[in-house]
Structure formats: structure tokens, C-alpha cells
Motif scaffolding. Sequence first.
Motif, PDB file in Angstrom:
ATOM      1  N   ASP A  46       0.858  -1.191   0.000  1.00 23.41           N
ATOM      2  CA  ASP A  46       0.000   0.000   0.000  1.00 23.41           C
ATOM      3  C   ASP A  46       0.896   1.243   0.000  1.00 23.41           C
ATOM      4  O   ASP A  46       1.192   1.814   1.058  1.00 23.41           O
ATOM      5  N   PRO A  47       1.357   1.659  -1.185  1.00 21.72           N
ATOM      6  CA  PRO A  47       2.310   2.772  -1.243  1.00 21.72           C
ATOM      7  C   PRO A  47       1.743   4.123  -0.817  1.00 21.72           C
ATOM      8  O   PRO A  47       2.489   5.103  -0.788  1.00 21.72           O
ATOM      9  N   THR A  48       0.454   4.189  -0.468  1.00 17.86           N
ATOM     10  CA  THR A  48      -0.048   5.445   0.106  1.00 17.86           C
ATOM     11  C   THR A  48       0.419   5.593   1.551  1.00 17.86           C
ATOM     12  O   THR A  48       0.283   6.672   2.135  1.00 17.86           O
ATOM     13  N   ARG A  49       0.943   4.533   2.164  1.00 23.21           N
ATOM     14  CA  ARG A  49       1.465   4.572   3.531  1.00 23.21           C
ATOM     15  C   ARG A  49       2.938   4.944   3.507  1.00 23.21           C
ATOM     16  O   ARG A  49       3.767   4.215   2.962  1.00 23.21           O
ATOM     17  N   VAL A  50       3.269   6.067   4.076  1.00 28.68           N
ATOM     18  CA  VAL A  50       4.670   6.484   4.202  1.00 28.68           C
ATOM     19  C   VAL A  50       5.207   5.880   5.501  1.00 28.68           C
ATOM     20  O   VAL A  50       4.729   6.186   6.594  1.00 28.68           O
ATOM     21  N   LEU A  51       6.222   5.013   5.373  1.00 32.95           N
ATOM     22  CA  LEU A  51       6.772   4.327   6.537  1.00 32.95           C
ATOM     23  C   LEU A  51       7.856   5.143   7.227  1.00 32.95           C
ATOM     24  O   LEU A  51       7.959   5.127   8.455  1.00 32.95           O
ATOM     25  N   ALA A  52       8.695   5.824   6.452  1.00 27.96           N
ATOM     26  CA  ALA A  52       9.831   6.537   7.042  1.00 27.96           C
ATOM     27  C   ALA A  52      10.317   7.605   6.079  1.00 27.96           C
ATOM     28  O   ALA A  52       9.953   7.612   4.890  1.00 27.96           O
ATOM     29  N   HIS A  53      11.152   8.505   6.589  1.00 27.72           N
ATOM     30  CA  HIS A  53      11.703   9.571   5.760  1.00 27.72           C
ATOM     31  C   HIS A  53      13.042  10.025   6.334  1.00 27.72           C
ATOM     32  O   HIS A  53      13.345   9.791   7.508  1.00 27.72           O
ATOM     33  N   LEU A  54      13.836  10.667   5.497  1.00 30.95           N
ATOM     34  CA  LEU A  54      15.070  11.300   5.951  1.00 30.95           C
ATOM     35  C   LEU A  54      14.749  12.691   6.466  1.00 30.95           C
ATOM     36  O   LEU A  54      14.063  13.465   5.789  1.00 30.95           O
ATOM     37  N   GLU A  55      15.264  13.015   7.632  1.00 29.15           N
ATOM     38  CA  GLU A  55      15.041  14.355   8.172  1.00 29.15           C
ATOM     39  C   GLU A  55      16.048  15.352   7.633  1.00 29.15           C
ATOM     40  O   GLU A  55      15.777  16.550   7.590  1.00 29.15           O
ATOM     41  N   GLU A  56      17.217  14.880   7.256  1.00 31.83           N
ATOM     42  CA  GLU A  56      18.235  15.725   6.638  1.00 31.83           C
ATOM     43  C   GLU A  56      18.485  15.255   5.209  1.00 31.83           C
ATOM     44  O   GLU A  56      18.283  14.077   4.896  1.00 31.83           O
ATOM     45  N   PRO A  57      18.936  16.132   4.326  1.00 31.45           N
ATOM     46  CA  PRO A  57      19.145  15.729   2.931  1.00 31.45           C
ATOM     47  C   PRO A  57      20.173  14.610   2.801  1.00 31.45           C
ATOM     48  O   PRO A  57      21.158  14.546   3.527  1.00 31.45           O
ATOM     49  N   PHE A  58      19.922  13.759   1.868  1.00 29.01           N
ATOM     50  CA  PHE A  58      20.851  12.711   1.468  1.00 29.01           C
ATOM     51  C   PHE A  58      22.015  13.312   0.681  1.00 29.01           C
ATOM     52  O   PHE A  58      23.160  12.885   0.788  1.00 29.01           O
ATOM     53  N   LEU A  59      21.711  14.352  -0.123  1.00 30.12           N
ATOM     54  CA  LEU A  59      22.724  14.970  -0.977  1.00 30.12           C
ATOM     55  C   LEU A  59      22.432  16.463  -1.113  1.00 30.12           C
ATOM     56  O   LEU A  59      21.305  16.855  -1.421  1.00 30.12           O
ATOM     57  N   ARG A  60      23.443  17.275  -0.858  1.00 31.58           N
ATOM     58  CA  ARG A  60      23.387  18.721  -1.111  1.00 31.58           C
ATOM     59  C   ARG A  60      24.486  19.095  -2.086  1.00 31.58           C
ATOM     60  O   ARG A  60      25.438  18.336  -2.288  1.00 31.58           O
ATOM     61  N   ALA A  61      24.366  20.286  -2.659  1.00 29.56           N
ATOM     62  CA  ALA A  61      25.441  20.776  -3.525  1.00 29.56           C
ATOM     63  C   ALA A  61      26.666  21.083  -2.679  1.00 29.56           C
ATOM     64  O   ALA A  61      26.595  21.855  -1.718  1.00 29.56           O
ATOM     65  N   ALA A  62      27.790  20.449  -3.029  1.00 26.76           N
ATOM     66  CA  ALA A  62      29.054  20.766  -2.371  1.00 26.76           C
ATOM     67  C   ALA A  62      29.486  22.169  -2.784  1.00 26.76           C
ATOM     68  O   ALA A  62      28.999  22.715  -3.784  1.00 26.76           O
ATOM     69  N   PRO A  63      30.417  22.793  -2.026  1.00 28.91           N
ATOM     70  CA  PRO A  63      30.859  24.147  -2.395  1.00 28.91           C
ATOM     71  C   PRO A  63      31.293  24.255  -3.850  1.00 28.91           C
ATOM     72  O   PRO A  63      30.997  25.268  -4.516  1.00 28.91           O
ATOM     73  N   ALA A  64      31.944  23.223  -4.373  1.00 29.57           N
ATOM     74  CA  ALA A  64      32.404  23.272  -5.763  1.00 29.57           C
ATOM     75  C   ALA A  64      31.278  23.012  -6.758  1.00 29.57           C
ATOM     76  O   ALA A  64      31.485  23.114  -7.968  1.00 29.57           O
ATOM     77  N   GLU A  65      30.089  22.667  -6.264  1.00 31.01           N
ATOM     78  CA  GLU A  65      28.968  22.340  -7.135  1.00 31.01           C
ATOM     79  C   GLU A  65      27.895  23.428  -7.163  1.00 31.01           C
ATOM     80  O   GLU A  65      26.849  23.246  -7.775  1.00 31.01           O
ATOM     81  N   ARG A  66      28.126  24.543  -6.506  1.00 31.57           N
ATOM     82  CA  ARG A  66      27.077  25.558  -6.396  1.00 31.57           C
ATOM     83  C   ARG A  66      26.848  26.333  -7.681  1.00 31.57           C
ATOM     84  O   ARG A  66      25.731  26.769  -7.966  1.00 31.57           O
ATOM     85  N   GLU A  67      27.910  26.530  -8.475  1.00 33.66           N
ATOM     86  CA  GLU A  67      27.780  27.394  -9.650  1.00 33.66           C
ATOM     87  C   GLU A  67      27.290  26.602 -10.862  1.00 33.66           C
ATOM     88  O   GLU A  67      27.545  25.413 -10.993  1.00 33.66           O
ATOM     89  N   GLY A  68      26.589  27.292 -11.762  1.00 35.59           N
ATOM     90  CA  GLY A  68      26.124  26.644 -12.977  1.00 35.59           C
ATOM     91  C   GLY A  68      25.081  27.470 -13.687  1.00 35.59           C
ATOM     92  O   GLY A  68      24.829  28.636 -13.368  1.00 35.59           O
ATOM     93  N   TYR A  69      24.453  26.849 -14.688  1.00 39.18           N
ATOM     94  CA  TYR A  69      23.388  27.502 -15.444  1.00 39.18           C
ATOM     95  C   TYR A  69      22.256  27.919 -14.501  1.00 39.18           C
ATOM     96  O   TYR A  69      21.662  28.983 -14.646  1.00 39.18           O
TER      97      TYR A  69
END
Length: 487
Positions: free
Chosen positions: A419-442
Motif C-alpha cells: 500500500d504505497p499510500t502509507r509512508v513508513l519513514a523519511h530522511l530528516e536531513e538531505p541525502f545529498l546537497r550541492a558541495a561548495p564546488a557544485e554551487r555554480e552553474g546555469y
Amino acid sequence: MTLAHPLPDMVLPDPARVIARLFVPGEELSHGTSRRGAVVARVLALPEIEVEQLVDELLRDFRGRHRGYHDLLLAHAALVSPHVLGEARMSVSRTLLMGATFTNEYALEGAALCNPSAVPHPDQSGLRPGQLRLAISLRAIGEGHLSSIGFCTAVAGPGPEWTFEPRPLPVVPGTSSPALWHREHLRAVLADRGKIDGLAHSVLVSLPEQFTAADLEIALAGAHHDRLGHFGGRPTTELLRHLVTSAYQVTFPDDIDLGQQVLFPVSEEESNGLEDARFVRFTGDDGSVGYRATYTAYDGRQIAPRLLISSDLRTFHAHRLAGPAARNKGMALFPRLVGGEHLALCRSDGESTSLTRSADGFVWQEPTALQTPALPWEVLQVGNCGSPIETDRGWLVLTHGVGPMRVYAIGALLLDLDDPTRVLAHLEEPFLRAAPAEREGYVPNVVYSCGGVVHDGRLWLPYGIGDARIGVAWADVEELLDAMKPH
């Protein structure tokens, strides 16, 4: 605990990835005045010896950049010259020059490269034990912010190893042709538009269960003249033709690499781009295996969620989606039926993650909310980062959140398998953020993915960095699931 492990391997935009497009001066503007006749006259006035010299130079400079360049020029000449030539005849060289005059190169990745999704490649030959070859779709953005769907390949494993394979040239846009429609699918799309009037109803009744654009014309011809001439008859006729011709299939030659293929806009409703394809390897209840993807078509004014179906990543069938859930960006299909139904994640309200169901995979029901923006790093909106991944503990859903300063980050949910309408768990903090070297771009401060895969206990996630390049990270699946908090 560090969950995501970014790797140094990367895909950068390649300005040499070009296709040759028909170009008619003046017609590139929506209300421009075509200069076709004057240009044709100037080409006709050139001395034959000069024409032959120009063609020799063109073939030398461009033949290696485009598959079938000679025939492409003849085709473009045939499209533009009959309108002004009448019965005049041209030599082969002048015909080629005429075609080249009405052709330009378009750099598919001239502006940006982003939003990858990964699935197991149909060809797993030539690999070492512990390796998996992946087919990765890419959103390529060129001049005018026009998006197309490109591809690359990569090999994951053994262990935490990853290699993006070279992307060969030339790029090949494939050959398009009309596709079949189902009558009830068209009825649902018309209902979405609120356009089932008397004429539309009469045409729908006349159509066979499966039909083509030619069948539509027969049905229109058989419609009562009073309906066709009635106020609103012309708009309904135009809408029917517009919708039916929006379905198509694209086929690529067997002798080219997946990395050479590009899906470029074909129908009017995607004339300003094909955006954010989310591919999934789909297994039917009968055990058949193929590929499906949702993407967003954009015509410069409106968006339209659309579906790609392919058995081999060589031939693609493109269709419009319909129903209450198919009204925004970011649909992501489940990799199999659940309870006998097609399921998909969606974001029909523009800011929340929901789940929707379908009997046929084309018409989608009213969605059920799963996740609304709540945490500090997702206060603007949340959405999925690709199709759910089946694990022993539930459906792993990678999500994206958008926070202050429009900073993107990637999180995760776990849904119940039955029953995928049931959310069992979640991450409270991001799994992945932009590293300092990844902030710039289009588009600064963005990490974003349209889908990852699990192989040998690791989650592999290719992701766009600043909408300007493609990186990859991996995570131990059990560690990721253990880090989730009960919902």
C-alpha cells in the motif's frame, strides 16, 4: 553519518553534439515574414561552377558531422524549393546547395546539460563480474532554452567503481512516424480540455477502438455538415487534429550507439522542448520487460505530461497522458503493477508529492497526497527524483526539496510495498546537497536527479549539478534505510 559518496567521474556538455535542422529565414520568428523566395532566387542565380565548388566544401566540412548528410540536404531542398521553383529543374549540386542554404546546425547542449535518469541497459555483454551497464537519459538544453532528451551509458561496479562511457558522434535524431491512438484515451484527453461537444462526440462514436490520423480524417469527413459548420466546429476540428498528430514513434538505426541517439521535439505541443525524462525498467504481470518514461512537453505557453514506451531503447512511442493527476511536471512511474494497477508519483499541485493510479497507464486518477513541504530545506516545494525503487523493506523514493534562496537538496521516503499510500519513514536531513564546488552553474545551487538504480547493495544516483553537468554518487542501501526516521 555521511550517506552519499560523490565520485569524480563526470559528464560535461559537448558543443560538438549537433544536429542539422531545417532553417527558413524569417520563419524562425512566430510572426516573421519568410524570405524564402528571395533566398531561392539568389541560389538559382549562382554560376554552376561556383555552385559545385561550394557543394564540395560543404560535403568536406559537414558530412562527417551528420549521418546521411547528402540525403538530408536533398530532403530540405524538396521542402522549400517547390513553392517558388515551379517547373524549373536544378542540377544535383544546386539542389544540395539549396538544401544547405535552408539548413543550420543546432548544438543540443549549447546551454546546459542536466537531470539524468538511469536504468539497466538492454546490452549487458562484455562486462566483468559485479558490473552493470546503465542507460542514462539526459536533458540537453540548447539555443532558445530548447530541451531534448539525449543519452549516455555508464558501468557501475564492481564495488564502488563507476565509469561514464564515451559518447560517440555524430548525434542522430531518429526517424519519426505517426502512432496509433486508443479511442477512450482520446476521449479522456478531450475531457481534460473540456472539449467533448457534439462534433467531438460524433467523431468519437465513428472511430474504431484503435485508430490513426487517417481514420480521424475519415470520421471528420463523415460528420454532419451542420456540426462542422456550427459555431465551435472549426476549433474542435483543429483540436482533434492537433491531439491525434501529437502521438508518434521514433526509430533509430540498429548500427548506432545509444549515446548517439537524441529525442528532439516532433509534435506541436513539445515544440519548445522535452523536459526531465524519468525512465524506468518496467516489468509487466506477464513477465515482459521494457522501458517507460514520463516527460514534460512544453509548447512555449503550456506544459503537457507525456509518456514514452520502448521495448529496446531503439524505438520509442510517445503519447499524451490524461486525467486529474496528469496536469503538472514530475510524474514518475512505478516499475511494476501494484494490486493490478499502474501507479505513479506526481506533483499535481506544484509543491507536494502524491500518488496516483491508472488502469491502462495513460489516464491517471485523482492523486492521494504523500508528502507536503515541512522541513526547513524543503519549505518551497517537494517532489520526486525519479521512479520508486523496490527494496525488501519498502519502496525507496528519492525526493527533492527546495528551500530558502531556491537551494535544491535530495532526500528520501520509504513507502509500504503493498500500500504505497502509507509512508513508513523519511530522511530528516538531505541525502545529498550541492558541495561548495557544485554551487555554480546555469542554475546555481541545484543538485537534481530523475532516477537512480540499486546494484549490488548500492544505490547509484547520477545527478545534475547546477543544471550544467552530470555527476554521480553512491550510497549503501541498508545504511540509507537505517538512517530514515519512522514517519
